[in-house]
Design a protein around this motif. Structure first.
Motif, PDB file in Angstrom:
ATOM      1  N   ALA A   1       0.825  -1.202   0.000  1.00  0.00           N
ATOM      2  CA  ALA A   1       0.000   0.000   0.000  1.00  0.00           C
ATOM      3  C   ALA A   1       0.862   1.256   0.000  1.00  0.00           C
ATOM      4  O   ALA A   1       0.512   2.258  -0.641  1.00  0.00           O
ATOM      5  N   THR A   2       1.984   1.204   0.672  1.00  0.00           N
ATOM      6  CA  THR A   2       2.866   2.360   0.766  1.00  0.00           C
ATOM      7  C   THR A   2       3.531   2.686  -0.565  1.00  0.00           C
ATOM      8  O   THR A   2       3.685   3.851  -0.926  1.00  0.00           O
ATOM      9  N   ILE A   3       3.907   1.655  -1.322  1.00  0.00           N
ATOM     10  CA  ILE A   3       4.724   1.888  -2.505  1.00  0.00           C
ATOM     11  C   ILE A   3       3.950   1.882  -3.828  1.00  0.00           C
ATOM     12  O   ILE A   3       4.483   2.289  -4.847  1.00  0.00           O
ATOM     13  N   LYS A   4       2.719   1.422  -3.821  1.00  0.00           N
ATOM     14  CA  LYS A   4       1.984   1.240  -5.080  1.00  0.00           C
ATOM     15  C   LYS A   4       2.006   2.490  -5.965  1.00  0.00           C
ATOM     16  O   LYS A   4       2.294   2.406  -7.155  1.00  0.00           O
ATOM     17  N   ASN A   5       1.737   3.631  -5.392  1.00  0.00           N
ATOM     18  CA  ASN A   5       1.660   4.847  -6.201  1.00  0.00           C
ATOM     19  C   ASN A   5       3.021   5.397  -6.606  1.00  0.00           C
ATOM     20  O   ASN A   5       3.095   6.368  -7.347  1.00  0.00           O
ATOM     21  N   LYS A   6       4.100   4.779  -6.112  1.00  0.00           N
ATOM     22  CA  LYS A   6       5.429   5.180  -6.552  1.00  0.00           C
ATOM     23  C   LYS A   6       5.854   4.407  -7.791  1.00  0.00           C
ATOM     24  O   LYS A   6       6.829   4.749  -8.436  1.00  0.00           O
ATOM     25  N   ILE A   7       5.134   3.351  -8.124  1.00  0.00           N
ATOM     26  CA  ILE A   7       5.487   2.502  -9.253  1.00  0.00           C
ATOM     27  C   ILE A   7       4.707   2.886 -10.496  1.00  0.00           C
ATOM     28  O   ILE A   7       5.231   2.895 -11.598  1.00  0.00           O
ATOM     29  N   ILE A   8       3.443   3.173 -10.305  1.00  0.00           N
ATOM     30  CA  ILE A   8       2.558   3.427 -11.438  1.00  0.00           C
ATOM     31  C   ILE A   8       1.641   4.582 -11.052  1.00  0.00           C
ATOM     32  O   ILE A   8       1.209   4.688  -9.904  1.00  0.00           O
ATOM     33  N   HIS A   9       1.386   5.451 -11.994  1.00  0.00           N
ATOM     34  CA  HIS A   9       0.495   6.583 -11.728  1.00  0.00           C
ATOM     35  C   HIS A   9      -0.873   6.052 -11.300  1.00  0.00           C
ATOM     36  O   HIS A   9      -1.378   5.090 -11.900  1.00  0.00           O
ATOM     37  N   PRO A  10      -1.487   6.647 -10.285  1.00  0.00           N
ATOM     38  CA  PRO A  10      -2.787   6.146  -9.809  1.00  0.00           C
ATOM     39  C   PRO A  10      -3.844   6.053 -10.909  1.00  0.00           C
ATOM     40  O   PRO A  10      -4.654   5.119 -10.914  1.00  0.00           O
ATOM     41  N   ALA A  11      -3.838   6.984 -11.844  1.00  0.00           N
ATOM     42  CA  ALA A  11      -4.823   6.937 -12.938  1.00  0.00           C
ATOM     43  C   ALA A  11      -4.566   5.730 -13.842  1.00  0.00           C
ATOM     44  O   ALA A  11      -5.509   5.056 -14.266  1.00  0.00           O
ATOM     45  N   ASP A  12      -3.287   5.449 -14.122  1.00  0.00           N
ATOM     46  CA  ASP A  12      -2.943   4.277 -14.936  1.00  0.00           C
ATOM     47  C   ASP A  12      -3.342   2.997 -14.212  1.00  0.00           C
ATOM     48  O   ASP A  12      -3.904   2.077 -14.809  1.00  0.00           O
ATOM     49  N   TYR A  13      -3.061   2.944 -12.918  1.00  0.00           N
ATOM     50  CA  TYR A  13      -3.408   1.756 -12.140  1.00  0.00           C
ATOM     51  C   TYR A  13      -4.915   1.516 -12.151  1.00  0.00           C
ATOM     52  O   TYR A  13      -5.373   0.393 -12.339  1.00  0.00           O
ATOM     53  N   ALA A  14      -5.681   2.567 -11.972  1.00  0.00           N
ATOM     54  CA  ALA A  14      -7.143   2.433 -11.970  1.00  0.00           C
ATOM     55  C   ALA A  14      -7.643   1.911 -13.323  1.00  0.00           C
ATOM     56  O   ALA A  14      -8.523   1.046 -13.373  1.00  0.00           O
ATOM     57  N   LEU A  15      -7.078   2.415 -14.409  1.00  0.00           N
ATOM     58  CA  LEU A  15      -7.480   1.948 -15.741  1.00  0.00           C
ATOM     59  C   LEU A  15      -7.174   0.461 -15.927  1.00  0.00           C
ATOM     60  O   LEU A  15      -8.007  -0.295 -16.423  1.00  0.00           O
ATOM     61  N   VAL A  16      -5.972   0.044 -15.524  1.00  0.00           N
ATOM     62  CA  VAL A  16      -5.588  -1.361 -15.683  1.00  0.00           C
ATOM     63  C   VAL A  16      -6.442  -2.251 -14.790  1.00  0.00           C
ATOM     64  O   VAL A  16      -6.945  -3.292 -15.225  1.00  0.00           O
ATOM     65  N   LYS A  17      -6.628  -1.850 -13.555  1.00  0.00           N
ATOM     66  CA  LYS A  17      -7.418  -2.663 -12.611  1.00  0.00           C
ATOM     67  C   LYS A  17      -8.856  -2.812 -13.115  1.00  0.00           C
ATOM     68  O   LYS A  17      -9.418  -3.903 -13.084  1.00  0.00           O
ATOM     69  N   ASN A  18      -9.440  -1.730 -13.585  1.00  0.00           N
ATOM     70  CA  ASN A  18     -10.805  -1.809 -14.124  1.00  0.00           C
ATOM     71  C   ASN A  18     -10.855  -2.708 -15.356  1.00  0.00           C
ATOM     72  O   ASN A  18     -11.806  -3.471 -15.538  1.00  0.00           O
ATOM     73  N   ALA A  19      -9.846  -2.608 -16.207  1.00  0.00           N
ATOM     74  CA  ALA A  19      -9.810  -3.454 -17.407  1.00  0.00           C
ATOM     75  C   ALA A  19      -9.693  -4.920 -17.026  1.00  0.00           C
ATOM     76  O   ALA A  19     -10.293  -5.783 -17.670  1.00  0.00           O
ATOM     77  N   MET A  20      -8.933  -5.214 -15.982  1.00  0.00           N
ATOM     78  CA  MET A  20      -8.798  -6.601 -15.532  1.00  0.00           C
ATOM     79  C   MET A  20     -10.121  -7.113 -14.961  1.00  0.00           C
ATOM     80  O   MET A  20     -10.481  -8.267 -15.157  1.00  0.00           O
ATOM     81  N   ASN A  21     -10.833  -6.254 -14.255  1.00  0.00           N
ATOM     82  CA  ASN A  21     -12.113  -6.652 -13.683  1.00  0.00           C
ATOM     83  C   ASN A  21     -13.156  -6.938 -14.767  1.00  0.00           C
ATOM     84  O   ASN A  21     -14.061  -7.733 -14.566  1.00  0.00           O
ATOM     85  N   ASP A  22     -13.018  -6.259 -15.908  1.00  0.00           N
ATOM     86  CA  ASP A  22     -13.980  -6.404 -16.996  1.00  0.00           C
ATOM     87  C   ASP A  22     -13.607  -7.507 -17.984  1.00  0.00           C
ATOM     88  O   ASP A  22     -14.264  -7.654 -19.007  1.00  0.00           O
ATOM     89  N   TYR A  23     -12.579  -8.262 -17.695  1.00  0.00           N
ATOM     90  CA  TYR A  23     -12.055  -9.223 -18.663  1.00  0.00           C
ATOM     91  C   TYR A  23     -11.651 -10.495 -17.959  1.00  0.00           C
ATOM     92  O   TYR A  23     -11.154 -10.482 -16.847  1.00  0.00           O
ATOM     93  N   SER A  24     -11.868 -11.607 -18.624  1.00  0.00           N
ATOM     94  CA  SER A  24     -11.469 -12.904 -18.073  1.00  0.00           C
ATOM     95  C   SER A  24     -10.238 -13.394 -18.809  1.00  0.00           C
ATOM     96  O   SER A  24     -10.292 -13.644 -20.006  1.00  0.00           O
ATOM     97  N   PHE A  25      -9.119 -13.485 -18.088  1.00  0.00           N
ATOM     98  CA  PHE A  25      -7.861 -13.929 -18.710  1.00  0.00           C
ATOM     99  C   PHE A  25      -7.811 -15.427 -18.782  1.00  0.00           C
ATOM    100  O   PHE A  25      -8.271 -16.139 -17.991  1.00  0.00           O
TER     101      PHE A  25
END
Length: 164
Positions: free
Chosen positions: A140-164
């Motif tokens: 939780a401490t480092i997540k936003n230092k790796i990837i921009h929060p907006a990018d992370y939200a887009l990827v996470k939402n895309a993963m939720n909407d898709y079955s790999f």
């Protein structure tokens, strides 16, 4: 899944050392393109990149533990024209490799976060759970230092909407 989490944690550590304020690289359209074509892009990339051994070695180094900022190093690589054409074929531009890298980081982080959520629902608290909870605090401490929060939200939402 625990092996994937460990690999994910090992992959994100280099980014922690360098990224203070990551810039956004993704938009919804790009995330969907990468998500829907990641296997094809990966296969084509590998088949083209092996024709350029020095370039292939540099890119592979980016996914290993290194002492450089992976995104900054990607910006300096001389990307072979065939790879740029392949990225263009999928609707990605010259920053396509960076966008793919950010997307993959986001997928790893989202998978780790989902795993933490599963651990949080456990009925029995044991040493393993306590370990994962301490790692979760680190995460939780480092997540936003790796990837921009907006990018992370887009990827996470895309993963939720898709079955790999």
């Amino acid at each position: 899944m625990k092996k994937m989490l460990l690999l994910g944690i090992l992959l994100i550590i280099p980014g922690l050392l360098f990224a203070e304020n990551p810039k956004p690289y993704l938009d919804k359209k790009t995330v969907i393109i990468i998500r829907d074509n990641i296997n094809a892009i990966s296969g084509e990339f590998d088949s083209i990149a092996v024709l350029y051994p020095a370039f292939h070695a540099e890119v592979r180094e980016l996914i290993s533990l290194s002492d450089t900022d992976p995104l900054e190093k990607l910006k300096t690589l001389d990307i072979p024209g065939e790879i740029l054409l392949m990225l263009k074929k999928y609707g990605l531009g010259e920053q396509g490799l960076i966008q793919i890298y950010v997307f993959v980081y986001g997928m790893i982080l989202a998978a780790i976060e989902m795993e933490f959520d599963d651990f949080g629902e456990a009925d029995d608290v044991d040493e393993e759970l306590l370990l994962w909870m301490s790692v979760n605090g680190f995460f939780a401490t480092i997540k936003n230092k790796i990837i921009h929060p907006a990018d992370y939200a887009l990827v996470k939402n895309a993963m939720n909407d898709y079955s790999f």
